[in-house]
Design a protein around this motif. Structure first.
Motif, short mmCIF file in Angstrom:
data_model
loop_
_atom_site.label_atom_id
_atom_site.label_comp_id
_atom_site.label_asym_id
_atom_site.label_seq_id
_atom_site.Cartn_x
_atom_site.Cartn_y
_atom_site.Cartn_z
N PHE A 11 1.44 -1.06 -0.12
CA PHE A 11 0.18 0.08 -0.57
C PHE A 11 0.97 0.95 -0.19
N GLN A 14 4.05 1.02 2.19
CA GLN A 14 3.88 0.62 2.91
C GLN A 14 4.10 -1.53 2.34
N ALA A 16 2.76 -4.58 3.31
CA ALA A 16 1.46 -5.12 3.69
C ALA A 16 1.90 -6.78 3.69
N PRO A 35 1.38 -9.77 15.01
CA PRO A 35 1.72 -8.67 16.61
C PRO A 35 0.09 -8.17 15.29
N ASN A 36 -0.11 -6.64 15.50
CA ASN A 36 -0.69 -5.95 14.82
C ASN A 36 0.02 -5.87 13.98
N GLY A 37 0.14 -5.81 12.45
CA GLY A 37 -0.09 -4.99 11.11
C GLY A 37 1.82 -6.19 10.67
N ALA A 38 0.83 -7.37 11.25
CA ALA A 38 1.51 -8.73 10.76
C ALA A 38 1.18 -8.47 9.30
N GLY A 39 -0.35 -8.71 8.63
CA GLY A 39 -0.39 -8.83 7.35
C GLY A 39 -1.55 -10.00 7.23
N LYS A 40 -2.29 -10.16 8.68
CA LYS A 40 -3.18 -11.24 8.97
C LYS A 40 -4.20 -10.51 8.33
N SER A 41 -4.98 -9.44 8.21
CA SER A 41 -6.09 -8.75 7.43
C SER A 41 -5.79 -8.55 6.03
N THR A 42 -4.69 -8.56 5.55
CA THR A 42 -4.85 -8.63 4.27
C THR A 42 -5.03 -9.52 4.21
N GLU A 153 -10.29 -12.23 13.93
CA GLU A 153 -10.27 -11.85 15.36
C GLU A 153 -11.49 -12.56 16.20
N1 LIG Z 1 -5.48 -0.19 2.96
C1 LIG Z 1 -4.59 -0.10 3.41
N2 LIG Z 1 -3.85 1.14 3.46
C2 LIG Z 1 -2.84 1.44 3.79
N3 LIG Z 1 -2.25 0.43 4.06
C3 LIG Z 1 -2.61 -1.00 4.53
C4 LIG Z 1 -3.88 -1.02 4.70
N4 LIG Z 1 -4.14 -2.13 4.70
C5 LIG Z 1 -3.51 -2.32 5.61
N5 LIG Z 1 -2.32 -1.65 5.47
C6 LIG Z 1 -1.15 -1.72 5.99
O1 LIG Z 1 -0.64 -2.97 5.72
C7 LIG Z 1 0.30 -3.53 7.26
C8 LIG Z 1 -0.40 -5.27 7.44
O2 LIG Z 1 -1.77 -4.56 8.23
P1 LIG Z 1 -3.16 -5.57 8.38
O3 LIG Z 1 -4.24 -5.41 8.50
O4 LIG Z 1 -2.93 -6.69 7.35
O5 LIG Z 1 -1.96 -6.74 9.85
P2 LIG Z 1 -2.77 -7.71 10.54
O6 LIG Z 1 -2.24 -8.64 11.15
O7 LIG Z 1 -3.98 -7.47 10.30
O8 LIG Z 1 -2.68 -6.66 11.56
P3 LIG Z 1 -4.00 -6.38 13.21
O9 LIG Z 1 -3.73 -7.25 13.90
O10 LIG Z 1 -3.66 -5.24 13.23
O11 LIG Z 1 -5.20 -5.96 12.23
C9 LIG Z 1 0.23 -2.52 8.03
O12 LIG Z 1 1.00 -1.30 8.18
C10 LIG Z 1 -0.90 -1.66 7.63
O13 LIG Z 1 -1.10 -0.88 8.11
#
Ligand SMILES: Nc1ncnc2c1ncn2[C@@H]1O[C@H](COP(=O)(O)OP(=O)(O)OP(=O)(O)O)[C@@H](O)[C@H]1O
Length: 322
Positions: A11, A14, A16, A35-42, A153
């Motif tokens: 992104f 960044q 992801a 951890p937060n930001g690891a890329g799970k949701s993406t 989650e």
């Molecule tokens: N739409 C977006 N625009 C910009 N950056 C994004 C976007 N979606 C995710 N990111 C970035 O991509 C990286 C991975 O995010 P993601 O939400 O996939 O992590 P996560 O493991 O699910 O974290 P969390 O536990 O906080 O949900 C992070 O640095 C996040 O800031």
């Protein structure tokens, strides 16, 4: 089965996803932790075709999700429990979803019962607590009776009773032969729930392992020995010479890694070194997670508040022999 292979996604500046690769097997709960930001949701959004990857593939039952004609019959998902019309009743919310996918209305009552929501089925979902919304999300994910489920989650906002319900429910779904992927940023939530765990950090997989093997490797050789003050140096010397890492916890206690309890007993006995008590430490999932990621400096720097490593690693202030 869900198969993710070499996913990359940026992104702007960044990153992801940086080569995310793993698969989710039928009949198992697979934890997706990091951890937060690891890329799970993406990763989950890419699996559902909500985000397009820059590279790599995500397949559900061998096909991209977007190419499935009745996707709810292949993969049920819960990404955002808040994504519902607040004025709609729980039942109507599910009926609307069922009709949009050509599913019979009777499925609605079946999944409401399964999620324990019969009593509130005619209440507006907007008034639901987060835990009840999570249950409604699970009900929606089950509408098409899919062989695979993906939940982001799902423990969020649940009270202890809800967490116990969710754990049992997830285990039940896996026992029916479904492939279940569950994300969490807390490893402890997956204790007694997941069979397998994929640990992610900075957009890629750090570990992809069976839970039993993870616990065994983290717990192996972590032993506490109590002896008398006069014998502690001799005990440390014998164990260190045998290859153990030994840390003095106090004047009478040694923390030992690298040797199993049986080996410690046999060594000390054969050398005539007395001891009062010996115990093996069984690692929790959270400890195993920290142990596994201990050397991943880049990854740990991202952890919000890493608790001290539970393993007795040498430190300048402790008396260490090696
Ligand atoms: N739409 C977006 N625009 C910009 N950056 C994004 C976007 N979606 C995710 N990111 C970035 O991509 C990286 C991975 O995010 P993601 O939400 O996939 O992590 P996560 O493991 O699910 O974290 P969390 O536990 O906080 O949900 C992070 O640095 C996040 O800031």
């Amino acid at each position: 089965m869900i198969v993710v292979n070499g996913l990359r996604k940026r992104f702007g500046s960044q990153t992801a996803l940086d080569g995310m690769t793993f698969s989710v097997e039928p009949g198992q709960v697979t934890g997706f932790v990091g951890p937060n930001g690891a890329g799970k949701s993406t990763t989950m959004r890419v699996i559902l075709g909500l985000d397009a990857p820059d590279a790599g593939t995500a397949l559900v039952g061998g096909r991209p999700y977007r190419s499935l004609s009745r996707p709810l019959c292949h993969l049920g998902s819960l990404l955002d429990a808040g994504a519902l019309q607040p004025g709609r009743t729980a039942r109507n919310h599910l009926l609307w979803l069922a009709h949009s996918q050509g599913l019979p209305g009777r499925r609605v009552d079946e999944v409401l019962e399964r999620a324990g929501l019969q009593g509130v089925a005619r209440r507006a979902a907007g008034g639901f607590s987060l835990g009840m919304r999570q249950r409604l999300g699970i009900a929606a994910a089950l509408l098409g009776d899919p062989p695979a489920l993906m939940l982001d989650e799902p423990f969020n906002g649940m009270d202890p009773e809800g967490i116990i319900w969710m754990r049992r429910h997830l285990r039940g779904l896996a026992a029916e032969g479904r492939a279940v992927l569950v994300s969490s940023h807390l490893m402890s939530e997956l204790q007694d729930t997941a069979d397998h765990v994929v640990i992610a950090g900075r957009g890629r997989v750090i570990a992809d392992t069976n839970i039993a093997a993870l616990l065994e490797s983290a717990g192996a050789g972590r032993v506490t020995l109590r002896t008398d003050a006069a014998s502690i140096d001799a005990a440390a010397g014998v164990l260190t010479a045998a290859g153990a890492v030994v840390t003095r916890a106090d004047a009478r206690t040694l923390a030992i890694t690298g040797l199993a309890a049986e080996a410690v007993v046999s060594l000390l006995t054969s050398r005539g070194v007395p001891f009062a008590e010996i115990s093996s430490h069984r690692a929790t999932l959270e400890e195993a997670y920290l142990e596994l990621t201990r050397d991943a400096v880049e990854f740990r720097a991202m952890s919000p508040s890493p608790s001290p490593s539970p393993s007795p690693s040498p430190s300048p202030s402790s008396e260490v022999t090696r």
